[in-house]
Design a protein around this motif. Structure first.
Motif, mmCIF file in Angstrom:
data_model
loop_
_atom_site.group_PDB
_atom_site.id
_atom_site.type_symbol
_atom_site.label_atom_id
_atom_site.label_comp_id
_atom_site.label_asym_id
_atom_site.label_seq_id
_atom_site.Cartn_x
_atom_site.Cartn_y
_atom_site.Cartn_z
ATOM 1 N N GLU A 101 -4.086 -16.313 2.328
ATOM 2 C CA GLU A 101 -4.513 -14.964 3.278
ATOM 3 C C GLU A 101 -3.365 -13.968 3.151
ATOM 4 N N ARG A 102 -2.284 -14.372 3.221
ATOM 5 C CA ARG A 102 -1.074 -13.334 3.379
ATOM 6 C C ARG A 102 -1.051 -12.807 1.830
ATOM 7 N N GLU A 105 -4.016 -10.299 1.524
ATOM 8 C CA GLU A 105 -3.937 -9.082 2.084
ATOM 9 C C GLU A 105 -3.130 -7.977 1.436
ATOM 10 N N LYS A 106 -2.122 -8.412 0.635
ATOM 11 C CA LYS A 106 -1.290 -7.469 -0.078
ATOM 12 C C LYS A 106 -2.142 -6.837 -1.551
ATOM 13 N N GLU A 108 -4.611 -4.682 -4.003
ATOM 14 C CA GLU A 108 -5.612 -3.927 -4.086
ATOM 15 C C GLU A 108 -6.118 -3.983 -5.698
ATOM 16 N N GLU A 168 -14.263 -10.305 4.551
ATOM 17 C CA GLU A 168 -13.323 -9.495 4.882
ATOM 18 C C GLU A 168 -11.915 -10.235 4.830
ATOM 19 N N LYS A 169 -11.861 -11.336 4.838
ATOM 20 C CA LYS A 169 -10.531 -12.211 4.610
ATOM 21 C C LYS A 169 -9.948 -11.993 2.967
ATOM 22 N N ASN A 171 -9.986 -9.193 1.681
ATOM 23 C CA ASN A 171 -9.762 -7.951 1.566
ATOM 24 C C ASN A 171 -10.560 -7.006 0.665
ATOM 25 N N LYS A 174 -10.317 -3.138 -0.073
ATOM 26 C CA LYS A 174 -9.543 -2.668 -1.147
ATOM 27 C C LYS A 174 -9.742 -3.105 -2.749
#
Length: 339
Positions: A101-102, A105-106, A108, A168-169, A171, A174
């Motif tokens: 998950e981390r 999040e980064k 794109e 949403e998890k 991301n 993006k």
């Protein structure tokens, strides 16, 4: 997923309560100061067995017995809980999920693939051949774990792709694209609707098993649909009637890491000096070794095998054919021209 450390937190809270309650009990029953009272609790619950700070009264003795039994039960429960977490792998799985998950999040401009069936696996394989960042959503934990071991660089999130929270998890806001490759047309429809709401600008491809579903998916927001049944049936028929041609086409790859590839060149991404020139003026063949095999104008009309004198118009696309090395040269040439 549930945090396995929540259970351990309960044990720590209970143990803290025993320490505080025991200290307070010795103060009230035996009239001890805070430090001697706390010392009595520590040596009692740890079963060290040193001499008491004072000779205990009858009430203090019974209180000590209750303290020993309660602390022993707490330690036994905590040890059993730790053993269970270690054996069933919940802690490892939880930490792995958090790490994924981390990383997500980064990201794109990544691609999201929903489902790890045969179609989903093929999609991921091709996207990785392009060098794309891929995040996969898979409901089956066993299948997800198996795929993680097979594709080390692919991030796999366990969850239901029809759930907005899971989207949403990964991301989705993006992400650049999403492929709905679930087995159920209904599930794919839900995914397309949710994805289009969460990211109106992304490209969405969807698997469709029937023609009626294709129309619904397109109406719901899919950019395009693919029917494995229709594609597979057509491929079987073409192999029967033109086996040599299909064998040749099977050796081609639309991008990726095949021995022979087809690549797309968007004319508008080239310098303005090339807009309106002839194909030969681009010097694609001379610079890269690739051959222009197709041209699509702004209206979407296809010209197969355009001549060297064919004029390139704005808002059009060129399709070139080349081997792996030639395609690498083409990408380098294209990158240089678009700087």
């Amino acid at each position: 997923m549930n945090n396995p450390f929540h259970s351990l937190r309960k044990v720590l809270i209970l143990f803290s309560f025993i320490l505080f309650g025991g200290t307070l009990g010795y103060r009230l029953i035996e009239d001890l100061d805070w430090l001697p009272a706390f010392y009595m609790v520590v040596q009692t619950v740890s079963t060290v067995g040193f001499n008491e700070v004072i000779e205990l009264s009858t009430s203090g003795t019974w209180f000590t017995i209750v303290l020993i039994i309660s602390s022993f039960g707490t330690f036994a429960y905590g040890a059993g809980l730790l053993a269970q977490l270690a054996i069933d792998g919940r802690v490892r799985h939880f930490l792995l999920t958090k790490r994924i998950e981390r990383k997500v999040e980064k990201l794109e401009g990544h691609a999201i693939v929903c489902g790890l069936g045969r179609n989903g696996r093929q999609v991921v394989s091709k996207l990785r051949a392009y060098g794309a960042d891929v995040v996969v959503i898979e409901k089956d934990e066993h299948r997800a774990e198996e795929f993680r071991n097979q594709f080390q660089k692919v991030l796999v999130v366990v969850g239901d792709a029809t759930d907005d929270t899971i989207l949403e998890k990964v991301n989705i806001a993006k992400a650049s694209s999403l492929i709905a490759a679930l087995a159920s047309d209904t599930d794919n429809l839900f995914v397309v609707i949710s994805a289009r709401q969460l990211n109106p600008n992304m490209t969405i491809g969807a698997r469709a098993n029937t023609e009626s579903t294709e129309r619904k998916l397109l109406a719901a927001g899919a950019t395009y649909t693919v029917s494995p049944n229709l594609v597979g049936g057509a491929h079987l028929a073409h192999n029967l009637m033109n086996p040599g041609v299909m064998n040749f086409l099977d050796h081609l790859s639309v991008g990726g890491s095949s021995a022979t590839n087809i690549e797309e060149i968007v004319v508008d991404e080239l310098p303005e000096v090339f807009s309106g020139c002839n194909i030969k003026d681009l010097e694609i063949r001379q610079q890269t070794g690739c051959t222009v095999i197709g041209y699509v104008c702004e209206q979407g009309l296809l010209t197969v095998n355009p001549s060297p004198d064919f004029k390139v118009a704005p808002h059009s696309k060129l399709y070139v054919l080349g081997n792996d090395e030639q395609i690498k040269d083409l990408r380098a040439w294209f990158t240089e021209k678009t700087k």
